[in-house]
Design a protein around this motif. Structure first.
Motif, PDB file in Angstrom:
ATOM      1  N   ALA A   5       0.877  -1.507  -0.074  1.00 10.67           N
ATOM      2  CA  ALA A   5       0.196   0.265   0.243  1.00 10.67           C
ATOM      3  C   ALA A   5       0.754   1.585  -0.386  1.00 10.67           C
ATOM      4  N   SER A   8       2.300   1.401  -3.343  1.00  9.31           N
ATOM      5  CA  SER A   8       1.317   2.063  -4.289  1.00  9.31           C
ATOM      6  C   SER A   8       0.774   3.712  -4.406  1.00  9.31           C
ATOM      7  N   CYS A  42      -2.796   1.690  -6.881  1.00  7.39           N
ATOM      8  CA  CYS A  42      -3.539   1.198  -6.103  1.00  7.39           C
ATOM      9  C   CYS A  42      -4.399   0.005  -6.145  1.00  7.39           C
ATOM     10  N   GLN A  45      -5.215  -3.075  -3.942  1.00  7.61           N
ATOM     11  CA  GLN A  45      -5.713  -2.464  -2.793  1.00  7.61           C
ATOM     12  C   GLN A  45      -7.453  -2.946  -3.104  1.00  7.61           C
TER      13      GLN A  45
END
Length: 380
Positions: A5, A8, A42, A45
């Motif tokens: 994360a 990203s 992202c 995610q």
């Protein structure tokens, strides 16, 4: 997931800073343009949120996963292009300052911004080509390896090596069938599979792996689990894969009729799921000293421990060969420095397969093609 994360968001920040921020538009438009950039960077995610608790949402439809993978790969390649351009820009600034003792002219900044814009279509085209190559059937890679302690009865033994099939909504039964047919066409004496067969549960993905039943070899078809089997429910996949004719070696060994000792270990991911962790000593227990030992280990990072235990050759997968030139160095750092091809480790030979398919989390290949490897063993 936390490290991914952060990475990203770092990608999104650099793309926004170098491409969107210099635009001569109102601030509100710059903020709005940040939203699709963050969404692209992202992707992993977002798919994880949409697809439930399974690792990287293998049950989302292929029509969604493929475009999402292309967009993410475009952003990924754009990010590395901008990093390289930033190094060039800073070098040019330093030269300009050392020569004229002043900041570079405004034309320099405009030039680098225009080049940054030009990287967008280039990254998108490269990502599209990489996706096309990633979806292609594996190439056949043949090699001959010589050993002093190879039994005479094993001279000329042909081993077909498959790894990292990753059956899911992108890699389905027709492709697995083509891979199995390619392996059988090599007429191997032994076929081995090095883990990561699937992403998803047995009821959803089991039919995709049924073509593995057609695999055949003189001495049998042997396999080990990879980390993705544990994420997908190894307690269910273990009996299913065994029913497909794969003889699983979890910290076990067998003696083949030609005198080779074939051993296999589980994957370190087992630790988080209450399954047996890799135990090379247990896998080799009872093998006479000096024997020819072929070890199957999903991750190449176990090579040093295997060499110390007297293993002659280790076969591994997991890395997908690094997938992209440049990225292979980064992948190697997480796998003991081993990412693709042949290595010598403490007197032991290690071969790391590029994998025979691709993973939906990053189904891109640029320079490291998928493969089925045929290794012929010869006596020195």
């Amino acid at each position: 997931m936390l490290i991914m994360a952060v990475y990203s968001l770092l990608m999104a920040a650099l793309i926004w800073d170098r491409i969107i921020l210099p635009l001569k538009v109102r601030r509100v438009w710059k903020i709005l343009l940040a939203l699709p950039i963050v969404a692209a960077c992202c992707k992993n995610q977002i798919t994880h949120l949409l697809g439930g608790p399974m690792f990287f949402a293998p049950d989302l439809p292929g029509w969604f996963l493929l475009p999402a993978a292309w967009i993410y790969a475009s952003a990924f390649l754009l990010f590395f292009g901008l990093v390289f351009l930033e190094v060039v820009r800073l070098t040019a600034n330093l030269i300009c300052f050392c020569r004229d003792h002043r900041k570079p002219p405004e034309e320099y900044r405009r030039l680098f911004w225009k080049i940054s814009l030009g990287l967008i279509p280039l990254a998108a085209l490269l990502a599209a080509f990489g996706l096309y190559r990633g979806m292609a059937d594996p190439a056949i890679r043949e090699m001959t390896m010589q050993f002093e302690n190879l039994p005479k009865t094993a001279d000329g033994c042909r081993i077909a090596v498959l790894a990292d099939l990753h059956a899911d909504r992108i890699t389905t039964a027709p492709k697995i069938r083509r891979i199995a047919d390619l392996a059988n066409s090599l007429n191997p004496d032994l076929t081995v599979l090095l883990g990561d067969y699937v992403d998803g549960k047995v009821p959803a993905r089991g039919q995709e792996l049924l073509p593995l039943k057609s695999l055949k070899a003189k001495y049998g078809v042997y396999a080990i689990p990879g980390n993705h089997e544990y994420y997908s429910g190894w307690h269910e996949w273990r009996p299913f894969l065994s029913s497909c004719g794969l003889k699983m070696l979890e910290n076990l060994h067998v003696r083949l009729p030609n005198g080779i000792y074939l051993a296999g270990v589980s994957d370190p991911a087992a630790r988080g799921f209450g399954e047996p962790v890799p135990d090379i000593a247990k896998a080799l227990h009872g093998i006479p000293q000096g024997s020819f030992i072929l070890l199957l280990a999903h991750r190449p990072g176990q090579a040093h421990a295997a060499a110390q235990k007297g293993v002659t050759m280790q076969l591994s997968g997991h890395t997908h060969g690094g997938m992209v030139y440049g990225l292979d160095w980064f992948v190697g750092r997480f796998n003991g420095g081993y990412v693709s091809g042949m290595y010598e480790v403490g007197g032991m030979k290690l071969y790391v397969s590029n994998g025979s398919s691709i993973w939906n989390g990053f189904p891109i290949r640029l320079g490291h093609e998928s493969e089925i490897t045929l290794i012929t063993l010869k006596s020195k």
